[in-house]
Motif scaffolding. Structure first.
Motif, PDB file in Angstrom:
ATOM      1  N   ALA A 139       0.776  -1.164   0.041  1.00 40.85           N
ATOM      2  CA  ALA A 139      -0.088  -0.198  -0.111  1.00 40.85           C
ATOM      3  C   ALA A 139       0.934   1.283   0.167  1.00 40.85           C
ATOM      4  O   ALA A 139       1.666   1.419   0.913  1.00 40.85           O
ATOM      5  N   CYS A 142      -1.910   7.133   0.053  1.00 41.32           N
ATOM      6  CA  CYS A 142      -2.540   7.731   1.284  1.00 41.32           C
ATOM      7  C   CYS A 142      -4.162   7.861   0.997  1.00 41.32           C
ATOM      8  O   CYS A 142      -4.760   8.049   2.108  1.00 41.32           O
ATOM      9  N   GLU A 144      -6.044   5.632   0.020  1.00 36.68           N
ATOM     10  CA  GLU A 144      -6.777   4.269  -0.254  1.00 36.68           C
ATOM     11  C   GLU A 144      -6.593   3.952   1.332  1.00 36.68           C
ATOM     12  O   GLU A 144      -5.548   3.467   1.710  1.00 36.68           O
ATOM     13  N   ASP A 145      -7.644   3.857   2.110  1.00 36.04           N
ATOM     14  CA  ASP A 145      -7.665   3.205   3.384  1.00 36.04           C
ATOM     15  C   ASP A 145      -7.556   1.694   3.306  1.00 36.04           C
ATOM     16  O   ASP A 145      -7.857   0.886   2.471  1.00 36.04           O
ATOM     17  N   SER A 146      -7.264   1.133   4.611  1.00 36.40           N
ATOM     18  CA  SER A 146      -6.923  -0.170   4.808  1.00 36.40           C
ATOM     19  C   SER A 146      -8.322  -1.204   4.159  1.00 36.40           C
ATOM     20  O   SER A 146      -8.178  -2.015   3.747  1.00 36.40           O
ATOM     21  N   ALA A 147      -9.378  -0.510   4.683  1.00 30.69           N
ATOM     22  CA  ALA A 147     -10.466  -1.085   4.326  1.00 30.69           C
ATOM     23  C   ALA A 147     -10.697  -1.487   2.720  1.00 30.69           C
ATOM     24  O   ALA A 147     -11.038  -2.374   2.302  1.00 30.69           O
ATOM     25  N   VAL A 149      -8.112  -1.493   0.652  1.00 31.21           N
ATOM     26  CA  VAL A 149      -7.238  -2.756   0.030  1.00 31.21           C
ATOM     27  C   VAL A 149      -7.898  -3.859   0.500  1.00 31.21           C
ATOM     28  O   VAL A 149      -7.820  -4.739  -0.403  1.00 31.21           O
ATOM     29  N   GLU A 150      -8.380  -4.165   1.483  1.00 28.19           N
ATOM     30  CA  GLU A 150      -9.024  -5.359   1.814  1.00 28.19           C
ATOM     31  C   GLU A 150     -10.361  -5.706   0.802  1.00 28.19           C
ATOM     32  O   GLU A 150     -10.568  -7.027   0.513  1.00 28.19           O
ATOM     33  N   PHE A 175       0.939  -8.164   6.433  1.00 28.97           N
ATOM     34  CA  PHE A 175       0.629  -6.840   6.793  1.00 28.97           C
ATOM     35  C   PHE A 175      -0.864  -6.349   6.855  1.00 28.97           C
ATOM     36  O   PHE A 175      -1.107  -5.493   5.785  1.00 28.97           O
ATOM     37  N   TYR A 176      -1.726  -6.689   7.567  1.00 32.14           N
ATOM     38  CA  TYR A 176      -2.869  -6.363   7.843  1.00 32.14           C
ATOM     39  C   TYR A 176      -3.324  -6.168   9.362  1.00 32.14           C
ATOM     40  O   TYR A 176      -2.819  -6.727  10.042  1.00 32.14           O
ATOM     41  N   SER A 177      -4.213  -5.185   9.561  1.00 30.28           N
ATOM     42  CA  SER A 177      -4.332  -4.676  10.773  1.00 30.28           C
ATOM     43  C   SER A 177      -5.124  -5.917  11.573  1.00 30.28           C
ATOM     44  O   SER A 177      -4.885  -5.804  12.849  1.00 30.28           O
TER      45      SER A 177
END
Ligand SMILES: Cc1cc2nc3c(=O)[nH]c(=O)nc-3n(C[C@H](O)[C@H](O)[C@H](O)COP(=O)(O)O)c2cc1C
Length: 329
Positions: A139, A142, A144-147, A149-150, A175-177
């Motif tokens: 990633a 900036c 594109e948030d983590s949601a 990407v998922e 590397f995922y929250s």
């Protein structure tokens, strides 16, 4: 010890297989791997950029108008630098399938739901028994948030599951929250298994030339620790298969991976270093270790450890962290 295992719904004679890599590029190496006891053959990845049909394998630069476009395109390999082109790749699936009696698992690296998904349809026709989706994504945006990407990963998996009648493994990065949350969502939309993990290739910096220099270093058993942690956390949560990729060099590494919850054990660095025959040593010594320690099946070995650790994974993680920091004297 009985070594049979089930992975992605496939019945395998043992958990050992070569991971995605150039190891399946040559038919004679593939035959050596099968002779050495490989229970499946995972092929190197084909990249979605290769399937966009452009001269530069770069899908976001349709026209090379500006200097910036040309600069960006120069980061990418030219189409003829890829080891296998899409047609040759299909041909390689066919050739391998015609000569081996073990499952053949091609791999595609794709991170968007673009046209490349249509290509995936051709793989089962060529003889693929399952597909490994390599979601290698770093990633950097900036916005594109983590949601998001998922979401993209889930969309790709959903489309592949709709498109393909063969089992699908998803090779993830660590590397995922919240990997457990993502793992369950992947399973819910139909992923048949997860492979932990992709190894990220990290460019070094040449301070004289002011350049990033690509490096590819083979793994060591130390790389396994990250995988063991996540296998142990995910094994009680996911009901489908777990494969391990990264840091399997010695028979005892495979023992640990299975104890932590792996159904399949993939090797690349060890086989590149020691050759395909090394796999037979791994299978033999793993079997011997299991028998000497009183295990009669793979399931028995797996259940022992996961039961012991997972009563409260959060407390286990937190407690281990606190204890380890206090242990240095
Ligand atoms: C030369 C080389 C080529 C690789 N090519 C691929 C690939 O095409 N697709 C993929 O998912 N992983 C690829 N990998 C990563 C491996 O499948 C594996 O995840 C990684 O090497 C960690 O396993 P190991 O510790 O057994 O080497 C490659 C690794 C190496 C060393």
């Amino acid at each position: 010890m009985k070594l049979t295992t089930s992975y992605l719904g496939l019945k395998l004679k043992n958990p050992f297989m070569p991971g995605a890599s150039p190891l399946a590029d040559r038919l004679d190496t593939v035959l050596d791997l099968e002779d050495a006891g490989a229970s499946a053959i995972v092929m190197r990845s084909l990249f979605e950029e290769q399937l966009q049909g452009r001269r530069f394998a770069f899908m976001h630069a349709p026209k090379m108008d500006s200097d910036a476009d040309v600069n960006t395109a120069s980061y990418f390999p030219m189409v003829d630098e890829f080891a296998l082109e899409p047609d040759t790749y299909l041909e390689q699936v066919r050739r391998i399938k015609a000569r081996v009696s073990i499952p053949v698992i091609p791999s595609i690296n794709g991170t968007t739901t673009e046209r490349w998904l249509e290509y995936a349809r051709l793989l089962p026709k060529a003889g693929a028994d399952a597909l490994e989706l390599n979601f290698y994504h770093v990633a950097t945006d900036c916005r594109e948030d983590s949601a998001a990407v998922e979401r993209r990963l889930l969309d790709v998996v959903a489309v592949l599951k709709e498109t393909l009648a063969i089992p699908l493994a998803v090779k993830l990065s660590p590397f995922y929250s919240s990997l457990p949350n993502l793992a369950v969502r992947l399973e819910t939309i139909g992923a048949d298994g997860l492979v932990l993990f992709n190894r990220f290739y990290q460019p070094d910096i040449d301070p004289e030339e002011l350049e990033a220099t690509p490096t590819i270093a083979l793994s060591s058993s130390g790389d396994l620790l990250l995988r063991l942690r996540w296998l142990a956390i995910l094994a009680p949560i996911v009901r489908r298969s777990l494969g391990v990729s990264g840091g399997i060099h010695r028979p005892v590494d495979a023992v640990k991976a299975v104890m932590a919850g792996a159904d399949a054990v993939q090797l690349v660095s060890a086989l590149l270093q020691h050759g395909p025959r090394y796999l037979s040593y791994m299978v033999l010594a793993f079997n011997q270790w299991g028998s000497e320690h009183g295990y009669t099946t793979i399931d028995e070995m797996r259940d022992k450890m996961s039961l012991a650790q997972c009563a409260d994974p959060q407390a286990f993680e937190r407690g281990s962290y606190l204890r380890i920091l206090q242990s240095w004297r």
